[in-house]
Design an enzyme around this catalytic site. Structure first.
Site, PDB file in Angstrom:
ATOM      1  N   LYS A  82       0.930  -1.313   0.094  1.00 30.58           N
ATOM      2  CA  LYS A  82       0.134  -0.080   0.074  1.00 30.58           C
ATOM      3  C   LYS A  82       0.801   1.244  -0.014  1.00 30.58           C
ATOM      4  CE  LYS A  82      -0.745   0.198   5.096  1.00 30.58           C
ATOM      5  NZ  LYS A  82       0.054   1.341   5.266  1.00 30.58           N
ATOM      6  N   ASP A  83       2.191   1.202   0.341  1.00 34.95           N
ATOM      7  CA  ASP A  83       3.115   2.272   0.368  1.00 34.95           C
ATOM      8  C   ASP A  83       3.680   2.487  -0.993  1.00 34.95           C
ATOM      9  OD1 ASP A  83       2.560   2.996   3.054  1.00 34.95           O
ATOM     10  OD2 ASP A  83       4.152   1.660   3.736  1.00 34.95           O
ATOM     11  N   ALA A 120      -4.289   9.837   9.953  1.00 33.11           N
ATOM     12  CA  ALA A 120      -3.677  10.842   8.813  1.00 33.11           C
ATOM     13  C   ALA A 120      -4.046  10.369   7.514  1.00 33.11           C
ATOM     14  CB  ALA A 120      -2.048  10.405   9.065  1.00 33.11           C
ATOM     15  N   ARG A 123      -8.572   8.531   3.370  1.00 30.91           N
ATOM     16  CA  ARG A 123      -9.324   7.154   2.746  1.00 30.91           C
ATOM     17  C   ARG A 123     -10.101   6.720   4.160  1.00 30.91           C
ATOM     18  NH1 ARG A 123      -9.126   2.075   4.073  1.00 30.91           N
ATOM     19  NH2 ARG A 123      -6.774   2.347   4.973  1.00 30.91           N
ATOM     20  N   ARG A 124      -9.338   6.609   5.200  1.00 32.00           N
ATOM     21  CA  ARG A 124      -9.976   6.204   6.581  1.00 32.00           C
ATOM     22  C   ARG A 124     -10.875   7.421   7.088  1.00 32.00           C
ATOM     23  NH1 ARG A 124      -4.350   3.471   8.910  1.00 32.00           N
ATOM     24  NH2 ARG A 124      -4.974   1.194   8.139  1.00 32.00           N
ATOM     25  N   ARG A 141       0.854  10.104  13.824  1.00 29.54           N
ATOM     26  CA  ARG A 141       1.918   9.501  12.945  1.00 29.54           C
ATOM     27  C   ARG A 141       2.804   8.412  14.097  1.00 29.54           C
ATOM     28  NH1 ARG A 141       4.765  11.923   8.837  1.00 29.54           N
ATOM     29  NH2 ARG A 141       5.667   9.937   8.708  1.00 29.54           N
ATOM     30  N   GLY A 142       3.598   7.867  13.455  1.00 27.14           N
ATOM     31  CA  GLY A 142       4.508   6.765  14.597  1.00 27.14           C
ATOM     32  C   GLY A 142       3.990   5.476  14.136  1.00 27.14           C
ATOM     33  N   ASN A 143       4.857   4.537  14.632  1.00 25.37           N
ATOM     34  CA  ASN A 143       4.864   3.002  14.565  1.00 25.37           C
ATOM     35  C   ASN A 143       3.436   2.753  15.283  1.00 25.37           C
ATOM     36  OD1 ASN A 143       5.494   2.487  17.111  1.00 25.37           O
ATOM     37  ND2 ASN A 143       7.751   2.355  16.595  1.00 25.37           N
ATOM     38  N   ARG A 147       1.201   4.782  18.249  1.00 25.19           N
ATOM     39  CA  ARG A 147      -0.074   5.180  17.999  1.00 25.19           C
ATOM     40  C   ARG A 147      -1.192   4.561  19.022  1.00 25.19           C
ATOM     41  NH1 ARG A 147      -1.130   4.966  11.447  1.00 25.19           N
ATOM     42  NH2 ARG A 147       0.983   5.550  10.867  1.00 25.19           N
ATOM     43  N   CYS A 234      -1.132   7.434  -2.719  1.00 25.50           N
ATOM     44  CA  CYS A 234      -1.851   6.862  -1.710  1.00 25.50           C
ATOM     45  C   CYS A 234      -2.577   7.912  -0.457  1.00 25.50           C
ATOM     46  CB  CYS A 234      -0.509   6.204  -0.774  1.00 25.50           C
ATOM     47  SG  CYS A 234       0.443   7.302   0.044  1.00 25.50           S
TER      48      CYS A 234
END
Length: 283
Positions: A82-83, A120, A123-124, A141-143, A147, A234
């Site tokens: 997706k990235d 962020a 789409r969501r 943001r972040g892993n 989050r 994306c």
């Protein structure tokens, strides 16, 4: 003598886990092979203060890995599909896909009716607005662990993460938070969500391509064709998912829609249908 492959990946815990999954996958496919994982911090990893929606997400999580491929420092790179931008830099190709994991999104909340939702992803956000029309929105943001900690710490009442990412990290709960996997009719995932993609130099693509998981390859190629036909990156507010029979989309113009592909007799017919759907949205 063992053939040693150098594997480029991002440095996050999820990216490292995905690199390990790719190594395990190819170790079973390629006899007498060994692997060295090379972690790289991408610009997207470094600029955590950036809004991906404003800055644009295209290539922010791939360029450093692709530079390592082009320089010969790495033999292949492991990405979340997706990235991946729909067009690779000259000399590179997306050659293979591992079998798809759960493509759904997981809604993670502290309270039943969240007032503030952190994501962020346009789409969501666009799809969650249909479920929570009165909610306010903030960026996150972040892993994955970061989050979840931010939600518990009061940044917001809820957020959304991919099921595949959570599963790969072995996270199915977090104290004080409820996890709910949303079916596709409630939230269509991003193009390629749940899939690990392998990028390499063009000359090496036939070699790695022979090991690609065919059903996943067909699905992601159709989804990426939809993305390409819309001319989007994306960070655009749309999603697409093909499960082998049904092609599902979400777009701000059309909301949710699904198309039965089971009567289409070839991959080329499927591609044409995907382009037709995208053209109908653009009109």
């Amino acid at each position: 003598m063992k053939k040693i492959f150098k594997v480029a990946t991002r440095t996050s815990p999820l990216a490292m886990k995905q690199a390990e999954m790719a190594v395990e996958y190819f170790s079973r496919k390629i006899k007498n092979s060994a692997y060295e994982i090379l972690p790289f911090k991408t610009l997207g990893d470094k600029k955590l203060e950036w809004s991906l929606e404003k800055e644009g997400g295209k290539g922010l999580f791939t360029k450093e890995l692709e530079d390592a491929l082009l320089s010969g420092e790495a033999d292949f790179a492991v990405h979340s599909a997706k990235d991946m931008p729909v067009v690779c830099p000259e000399g590179l190709a997306v050659a293979a896909f591992l079998p798809r994991d759960d493509a759904r999104d997981v809604f993670i909340s502290k309270i039943p009716s969240p007032k503030v939702i952190a994501t962020a992803s346009p789409r969501r956000r666009a799809q969650l607005k249909r479920i929570f029309p009165d909610a306010e929105w903030t960026q996150i943001r972040g892993n994955v662990g970061t989050r979840l900690g931010k939600i518990c710490g009061g940044l917001a009442d809820a957020t959304m993460l991919s099921a595949a990412g959570l599963d790969r990290l072995g996270i199915n709960s977090f104290e004080g938070l409820k996890f709910e996997r949303l079916d596709f009719s409630r939230c269509v995932p991003a193009v390629g969500q749940g899939v690990i993609a392998i990028e390499c130099r063009v000359d090496d693509a036939p070699f790695f391509g022979q090991f690609s998981h065919r059903p996943t390859s067909i699905a992601v190629r159709l989804e990426r064709e939809f993305l390409k036909s819309l001319g989007g990156g994306c960070q655009a507010a749309f999603g697409a998912n093909f499960d082998g029979g049904i092609f599902r989309i979400f777009h701000e113009k059309t909301s949710y829609a699904e198309y039965d592909f089971t009567k289409l007799s070839s991959f080329e017919e499927m591609l044409e249908k995907v382009r037709e759907i995208a053209l109908g949205i653009l009109k």
